[in-house]
Design a protein around this motif. Sequence first.
Motif, PDB file in Angstrom:
ATOM      1  N   LEU A 243     -12.286 -72.751  16.320  1.00 18.61           N
ATOM      2  CA  LEU A 243     -13.116 -71.316  15.853  1.00 18.61           C
ATOM      3  C   LEU A 243     -12.419 -70.235  16.501  1.00 18.61           C
ATOM      4  CD1 LEU A 243     -16.876 -72.425  15.679  1.00 18.61           C
ATOM      5  CD2 LEU A 243     -15.394 -72.330  14.061  1.00 18.61           C
ATOM      6  N   GLU A 244     -12.018 -70.299  17.845  1.00 20.62           N
ATOM      7  CA  GLU A 244     -11.229 -69.397  18.370  1.00 20.62           C
ATOM      8  C   GLU A 244      -9.852 -69.165  17.710  1.00 20.62           C
ATOM      9  OE1 GLU A 244     -11.164 -70.666  22.258  1.00 20.62           O
ATOM     10  OE2 GLU A 244     -13.063 -70.068  22.839  1.00 20.62           O
ATOM     11  N   ARG A 245      -9.231 -70.074  17.258  1.00 18.31           N
ATOM     12  CA  ARG A 245      -7.788 -70.112  16.585  1.00 18.31           C
ATOM     13  C   ARG A 245      -8.364 -69.275  15.373  1.00 18.31           C
ATOM     14  NH1 ARG A 245      -5.564 -72.888  12.499  1.00 18.31           N
ATOM     15  NH2 ARG A 245      -6.984 -74.185  12.457  1.00 18.31           N
ATOM     16  N   ILE A 246      -9.069 -69.612  14.466  1.00 18.31           N
ATOM     17  CA  ILE A 246      -9.344 -69.077  13.338  1.00 18.31           C
ATOM     18  C   ILE A 246      -9.992 -67.473  13.406  1.00 18.31           C
ATOM     19  CG2 ILE A 246     -11.119 -68.774  11.238  1.00 18.31           C
ATOM     20  CD1 ILE A 246     -10.903 -71.899  11.469  1.00 18.31           C
ATOM     21  N   ALA A 247     -10.547 -67.382  14.563  1.00 19.14           N
ATOM     22  CA  ALA A 247     -10.971 -65.670  14.736  1.00 19.14           C
ATOM     23  C   ALA A 247      -9.727 -64.829  15.053  1.00 19.14           C
ATOM     24  CB  ALA A 247     -11.868 -65.804  15.963  1.00 19.14           C
ATOM     25  N   LYS A 248      -8.914 -65.550  15.857  1.00 20.32           N
ATOM     26  CA  LYS A 248      -7.208 -64.991  16.139  1.00 20.32           C
ATOM     27  C   LYS A 248      -6.725 -64.653  14.901  1.00 20.32           C
ATOM     28  CE  LYS A 248      -3.276 -65.089  19.038  1.00 20.32           C
ATOM     29  NZ  LYS A 248      -2.257 -65.225  17.690  1.00 20.32           N
ATOM     30  N   VAL A 249      -6.772 -65.763  13.859  1.00 19.86           N
ATOM     31  CA  VAL A 249      -6.139 -65.734  12.603  1.00 19.86           C
ATOM     32  C   VAL A 249      -6.512 -64.444  11.863  1.00 19.86           C
ATOM     33  CG1 VAL A 249      -5.772 -66.862  10.270  1.00 19.86           C
ATOM     34  CG2 VAL A 249      -5.385 -68.143  12.317  1.00 19.86           C
ATOM     35  N   TRP A 250      -7.793 -64.088  12.147  1.00 21.23           N
ATOM     36  CA  TRP A 250      -8.240 -63.172  11.397  1.00 21.23           C
ATOM     37  C   TRP A 250      -7.835 -61.678  11.659  1.00 21.23           C
ATOM     38  CZ3 TRP A 250     -10.179 -61.719   6.922  1.00 21.23           C
ATOM     39  CH2 TRP A 250     -10.980 -62.687   6.026  1.00 21.23           C
ATOM     40  N   ARG A 251      -7.783 -61.846  13.209  1.00 23.75           N
ATOM     41  CA  ARG A 251      -7.212 -60.584  13.682  1.00 23.75           C
ATOM     42  C   ARG A 251      -5.827 -60.198  13.388  1.00 23.75           C
ATOM     43  NH1 ARG A 251     -11.532 -58.408  16.351  1.00 23.75           N
ATOM     44  NH2 ARG A 251     -13.027 -59.711  17.294  1.00 23.75           N
ATOM     45  N   ASP A 252      -5.244 -61.319  13.453  1.00 22.58           N
ATOM     46  CA  ASP A 252      -3.706 -61.151  13.059  1.00 22.58           C
ATOM     47  C   ASP A 252      -3.431 -60.792  11.597  1.00 22.58           C
ATOM     48  OD1 ASP A 252      -2.904 -62.046  15.590  1.00 22.58           O
ATOM     49  OD2 ASP A 252      -2.593 -64.046  15.115  1.00 22.58           O
ATOM     50  N   TRP A 253      -4.248 -61.524  10.841  1.00 22.89           N
ATOM     51  CA  TRP A 253      -4.204 -60.862   9.274  1.00 22.89           C
ATOM     52  C   TRP A 253      -4.401 -59.539   9.209  1.00 22.89           C
ATOM     53  CZ3 TRP A 253      -7.760 -58.844   5.847  1.00 22.89           C
ATOM     54  CH2 TRP A 253      -7.245 -58.554   4.654  1.00 22.89           C
ATOM     55  N   GLY A 254      -5.365 -59.077   9.808  1.00 20.45           N
ATOM     56  CA  GLY A 254      -5.570 -57.529   9.688  1.00 20.45           C
ATOM     57  C   GLY A 254      -4.894 -56.752  10.264  1.00 20.45           C
ATOM     58  N   ARG A 255      -3.788 -57.021  11.162  1.00 16.42           N
ATOM     59  CA  ARG A 255      -2.894 -56.294  11.677  1.00 16.42           C
ATOM     60  C   ARG A 255      -1.182 -56.377  10.900  1.00 16.42           C
ATOM     61  NH1 ARG A 255      -5.063 -58.135  16.740  1.00 16.42           N
ATOM     62  NH2 ARG A 255      -3.666 -59.842  16.886  1.00 16.42           N
ATOM     63  N   GLN A 256      -1.452 -57.197   9.680  1.00 17.50           N
ATOM     64  CA  GLN A 256      -0.212 -57.354   8.923  1.00 17.50           C
ATOM     65  C   GLN A 256       0.191 -56.199   8.076  1.00 17.50           C
ATOM     66  OE1 GLN A 256       1.672 -60.437   8.888  1.00 17.50           O
ATOM     67  NE2 GLN A 256       0.153 -60.905  10.658  1.00 17.50           N
ATOM     68  N   GLU A 257       1.353 -55.985   7.759  1.00 12.53           N
ATOM     69  CA  GLU A 257       1.588 -54.770   6.720  1.00 12.53           C
ATOM     70  C   GLU A 257       1.340 -55.183   5.479  1.00 12.53           C
ATOM     71  OE1 GLU A 257       6.020 -52.399   5.527  1.00 12.53           O
ATOM     72  OE2 GLU A 257       6.137 -54.464   6.600  1.00 12.53           O
ATOM     73  N   ASP A 258       0.621 -54.119   4.937  1.00 14.78           N
ATOM     74  CA  ASP A 258       0.168 -54.055   3.534  1.00 14.78           C
ATOM     75  C   ASP A 258      -0.831 -55.216   3.394  1.00 14.78           C
ATOM     76  OD1 ASP A 258       1.449 -51.832   2.683  1.00 14.78           O
ATOM     77  OD2 ASP A 258       3.346 -53.202   2.341  1.00 14.78           O
ATOM     78  N   PRO A 259      -1.961 -55.340   4.015  1.00 15.89           N
ATOM     79  CA  PRO A 259      -2.831 -56.509   3.597  1.00 15.89           C
ATOM     80  C   PRO A 259      -3.795 -56.142   2.614  1.00 15.89           C
ATOM     81  CG  PRO A 259      -3.663 -55.511   5.802  1.00 15.89           C
ATOM     82  CD  PRO A 259      -2.268 -54.957   5.366  1.00 15.89           C
ATOM     83  N   TRP A 260      -4.389 -57.199   1.963  1.00 17.39           N
ATOM     84  CA  TRP A 260      -5.158 -57.152   0.700  1.00 17.39           C
ATOM     85  C   TRP A 260      -6.042 -58.160   0.579  1.00 17.39           C
ATOM     86  CZ3 TRP A 260      -5.436 -59.794  -3.837  1.00 17.39           C
ATOM     87  CH2 TRP A 260      -5.997 -59.124  -5.056  1.00 17.39           C
TER      88      TRP A 260
END
Length: 273
Positions: A243-260
């Motif tokens: 779950l900690e890994r998945i939470a980090k994935v969410w935060r990493d996705w939010g920092r991507q260029e042009d997320p949608w």
Amino acid sequence: MLTQKPAVYPSGHHESVIRSHTWRTAANSAAYLLPSLGPSMHILDIGCGPGTITADLAALVPKGKVIGLENAPEVLKQARSIAAERGLVNIDFAVGNIHALDYPDDTFDVVHCHQVLQHAGDPVHALTEMRRVAKPGGIVAARETDFSAMTWYPEIEGMKDWQDLFMRVARSNGGEPNAGRQVHAWARKAGFDTADVKATAGTWCYHTTDEVAWWSGMWADRTLASAYAKNAVEGGHATMEELERIAKVWRDWGRQEDPWFAILHGEILCRAS
């Protein structure tokens, strides 16, 4: 005696969950219903949560009445506060179960639920109950997410793991996360004639910097701190490390260029007879 499983909401009502629910309005979550409303209508809003949609409906029927029904009484304090802040006097809130609505037959002009049937143990019976308490000629309305149809960009590693895990946890609680694609079929099984069911689709889309920060941060927090985390671990679906890994994935996705991120919903407007 009630034999149907009660509605089970796997995420509970942690602040991170309520954060997403209070974002919902009649405009962004019930637009398909709004053209059918009249100023004197009596509306039952099932699974009202913190009451933001409920309050909007009450404002749209100033000569009518709206009841917000919720099976988690702890969240109704916030719902009542929101209604009071808006000066709404034609709104009440009550605790109840969608599988056994404590109202007589033919009571309401509109019976509405949003993101509820996907968590109900028996969505067909729930719709049957909604149909029962709707007046002849009245409306039964529902809008449900279709989890498998969610899509996002960029497709970074780990996001699909989140989607698969959430669906496993939801189904282990008796829910159906792909409710959106079949809610119209549930309505037919609940006794509505096909000609009396209007099926449409609606979306949510998050793209701006603020939207992405809110959405990704909410899911990161929800993955670790809500009842969903407890259900995932105790049900053997994931470890806390996962779950900690998945939470980090969410935060990493939010920092991507042009997320949608886009979410598809199935919607039904059913005419009671």
